[in-house]
Design a protein around this motif. Sequence first.
Motif, PDB file in Angstrom:
ATOM      1  N   PHE A 186       0.838  -1.201   0.000  1.00  0.00           N
ATOM      2  CA  PHE A 186       0.000   0.000   0.000  1.00  0.00           C
ATOM      3  C   PHE A 186       0.878   1.259   0.000  1.00  0.00           C
ATOM      4  CE2 PHE A 186      -2.275   3.385   2.235  1.00  0.00           C
ATOM      5  CZ  PHE A 186      -3.460   3.433   1.515  1.00  0.00           C
ATOM      6  N   THR A 189       2.465   1.805  -3.416  1.00  0.00           N
ATOM      7  CA  THR A 189       1.647   1.983  -4.618  1.00  0.00           C
ATOM      8  C   THR A 189       0.529   3.011  -4.463  1.00  0.00           C
ATOM      9  OG1 THR A 189       0.191   0.186  -3.910  1.00  0.00           O
ATOM     10  CG2 THR A 189       2.017  -0.403  -5.370  1.00  0.00           C
ATOM     11  N   GLN A 190       0.246   3.470  -3.253  1.00  0.00           N
ATOM     12  CA  GLN A 190      -0.904   4.345  -3.027  1.00  0.00           C
ATOM     13  C   GLN A 190      -0.646   5.743  -3.600  1.00  0.00           C
ATOM     14  OE1 GLN A 190      -0.993   7.076  -0.685  1.00  0.00           O
ATOM     15  NE2 GLN A 190       1.186   6.835  -0.253  1.00  0.00           N
ATOM     16  N   LYS A 191      -1.744   6.406  -3.943  1.00  0.00           N
ATOM     17  CA  LYS A 191      -1.633   7.742  -4.541  1.00  0.00           C
ATOM     18  C   LYS A 191      -2.223   8.814  -3.634  1.00  0.00           C
ATOM     19  CE  LYS A 191      -2.436   5.244  -8.802  1.00  0.00           C
ATOM     20  NZ  LYS A 191      -3.548   4.284  -8.823  1.00  0.00           N
ATOM     21  N   TYR A 192      -2.442   8.460  -2.377  1.00  0.00           N
ATOM     22  CA  TYR A 192      -3.154   9.387  -1.483  1.00  0.00           C
ATOM     23  C   TYR A 192      -2.222  10.429  -0.855  1.00  0.00           C
ATOM     24  CZ  TYR A 192      -6.622   5.668  -1.813  1.00  0.00           C
ATOM     25  OH  TYR A 192      -7.498   4.747  -2.278  1.00  0.00           O
TER      26      TYR A 192
ATOM     27  N   ILE B  62      -9.752   4.860   3.572  1.00  0.00           N
ATOM     28  CA  ILE B  62      -9.134   6.165   3.367  1.00  0.00           C
ATOM     29  C   ILE B  62     -10.244   7.200   3.268  1.00  0.00           C
ATOM     30  CG2 ILE B  62      -7.611   7.557   1.918  1.00  0.00           C
ATOM     31  CD1 ILE B  62      -7.413   3.965   1.250  1.00  0.00           C
ATOM     32  N   THR B  72      -7.399   7.918   8.024  1.00  0.00           N
ATOM     33  CA  THR B  72      -8.056   6.622   8.146  1.00  0.00           C
ATOM     34  C   THR B  72      -8.814   6.590   9.459  1.00  0.00           C
ATOM     35  OG1 THR B  72      -7.773   4.242   7.818  1.00  0.00           O
ATOM     36  CG2 THR B  72      -6.125   5.339   9.195  1.00  0.00           C
ATOM     37  N   ILE B 126     -10.326  -2.782   1.299  1.00  0.00           N
ATOM     38  CA  ILE B 126      -9.920  -1.377   1.348  1.00  0.00           C
ATOM     39  C   ILE B 126     -11.069  -0.581   0.740  1.00  0.00           C
ATOM     40  CG2 ILE B 126      -8.323   0.395   0.494  1.00  0.00           C
ATOM     41  CD1 ILE B 126      -6.050  -1.459   0.988  1.00  0.00           C
ATOM     42  N   GLU B 128     -12.895   3.505   0.215  1.00  0.00           N
ATOM     43  CA  GLU B 128     -12.681   4.955   0.194  1.00  0.00           C
ATOM     44  C   GLU B 128     -13.966   5.681   0.583  1.00  0.00           C
ATOM     45  OE1 GLU B 128      -9.519   5.415  -3.562  1.00  0.00           O
ATOM     46  OE2 GLU B 128     -11.512   6.306  -3.681  1.00  0.00           O
ATOM     47  N   LEU B 155      -3.276   9.617   7.507  1.00  0.00           N
ATOM     48  CA  LEU B 155      -2.600   8.441   6.959  1.00  0.00           C
ATOM     49  C   LEU B 155      -1.082   8.520   7.164  1.00  0.00           C
ATOM     50  CD1 LEU B 155      -3.974   6.030   5.638  1.00  0.00           C
ATOM     51  CD2 LEU B 155      -3.567   7.078   3.412  1.00  0.00           C
ATOM     52  N   MET B 184       3.549  -0.396   6.317  1.00  0.00           N
ATOM     53  CA  MET B 184       3.662   0.916   5.647  1.00  0.00           C
ATOM     54  C   MET B 184       4.923   1.646   6.119  1.00  0.00           C
ATOM     55  SD  MET B 184      -0.219   2.536   5.724  1.00  0.00           S
ATOM     56  CE  MET B 184       0.383   4.141   5.130  1.00  0.00           C
TER      57      MET B 184
END
Lengths: 193, 193
Positions: A186, A189-192, B62, B72, B126, B128, B155, B184
């Motif tokens: 995550f 690769t996440q774009k947040y 998210i 989150t 997951i 959103e 996050l 993460m």
Amino acid sequence: MSQKTQEPVVDKLTELATQDAKWITLKKIDYTDQTGKARTWEMATRKTRGKAGVDAVAMGNILLHPSRAPATLVWPAGLIDADETAEEAAVREFKEETGYDCKLVSMSPVQSADPGMSDANMKMAIVEVQLGEDDALPEQRLEDGEHIQRVIIPLAEFYDRLVEYSKKERFIVAAKLFHFAHGMHFAQTQKYM
Amino acid sequence: MSQKTQEPVVDKLTELATQDAKWITLKKIDYTDQTGKARTWEMATRKTRGKAGVDAVAMGNILLHPSRAPATLVWPAGLIDADETAEEAAVREFKEETGYDCKLVSMSPVQSADPGMSDANMKMAIVEVQLGEDDALPEQRLEDGEHIQRVIIPLAEFYDRLVEYSKKERFIVAAKLFHFAHGMHFAQTQKYM
């Protein structure tokens, strides 16, 4: 694995009376909730917790090799003995299950292994193993009845390989391991953020 | 949380006979191991698994806000009802426990919730949530007896805040949640790859 000669087979699954269980048991919790109301909850609990106050330790690990990509040996874990610390158990169990001496890099806080179902708890160590150029896989020192197949995964492929394993028959990946790898994936690769 | 008026208190902890347990039970497994030897294993098991073949679902999520950092809502989870899919349960439980409608982004393979102790299994979604600029926190729709305090964490601070929570009295962080955040953090700070 040299000892492996057949797939293990479940012969019988029977209800186990609480008084006959040696390792785990069931408890009923009577509690007063946030509004003052009396309620009950059912949970499973381990009978083996020792002075560490923590049932188990899992060993996230990085195998460092002079000329190969960093890898992880799919995560050993074990119960902490009655008179040892989580740190001692991590190094001992890692040696027993993998054959490697390791260096302890970090130890997590206590975590609830499966809240809602049990009060089992655990800590997660991160350990490093420094390999020599020509090191072969050392002998495991398994206890009687332990059949642990060592799976080594390049760190960069950790998540993808666990997803692949999840698709195989007779395989189910342990949730804590999967969640760590999923968190890595995550973050990468996440774009947040 | 508006309903909270006192800390919950455990009044009594008693051994629960297998035949009196409604939600969980104990099983003895008789099995033949890889070398052909007969062995036994004790495990806890849920009595509520339905047609999905999966006990529970957890909702990594998210919260996206037009002008605030992505955050989150510390992870809701729940049992999958007898006649629903993991996907349906994820959206339903998320709405009940947080008040938000969500969009399902992904669903993990089946994972073993706490292997070695139980055969409980779970999937991780997951999801959103798209917030409007002035959206207030919506009403939760909790079931009777559920007291869930919503904790929202940016996050970018996920791991650090869980470590902080682990240091508080009466707090223990759920291992799967912690492992995801740890993964993460590891991906973002490690020097191996």
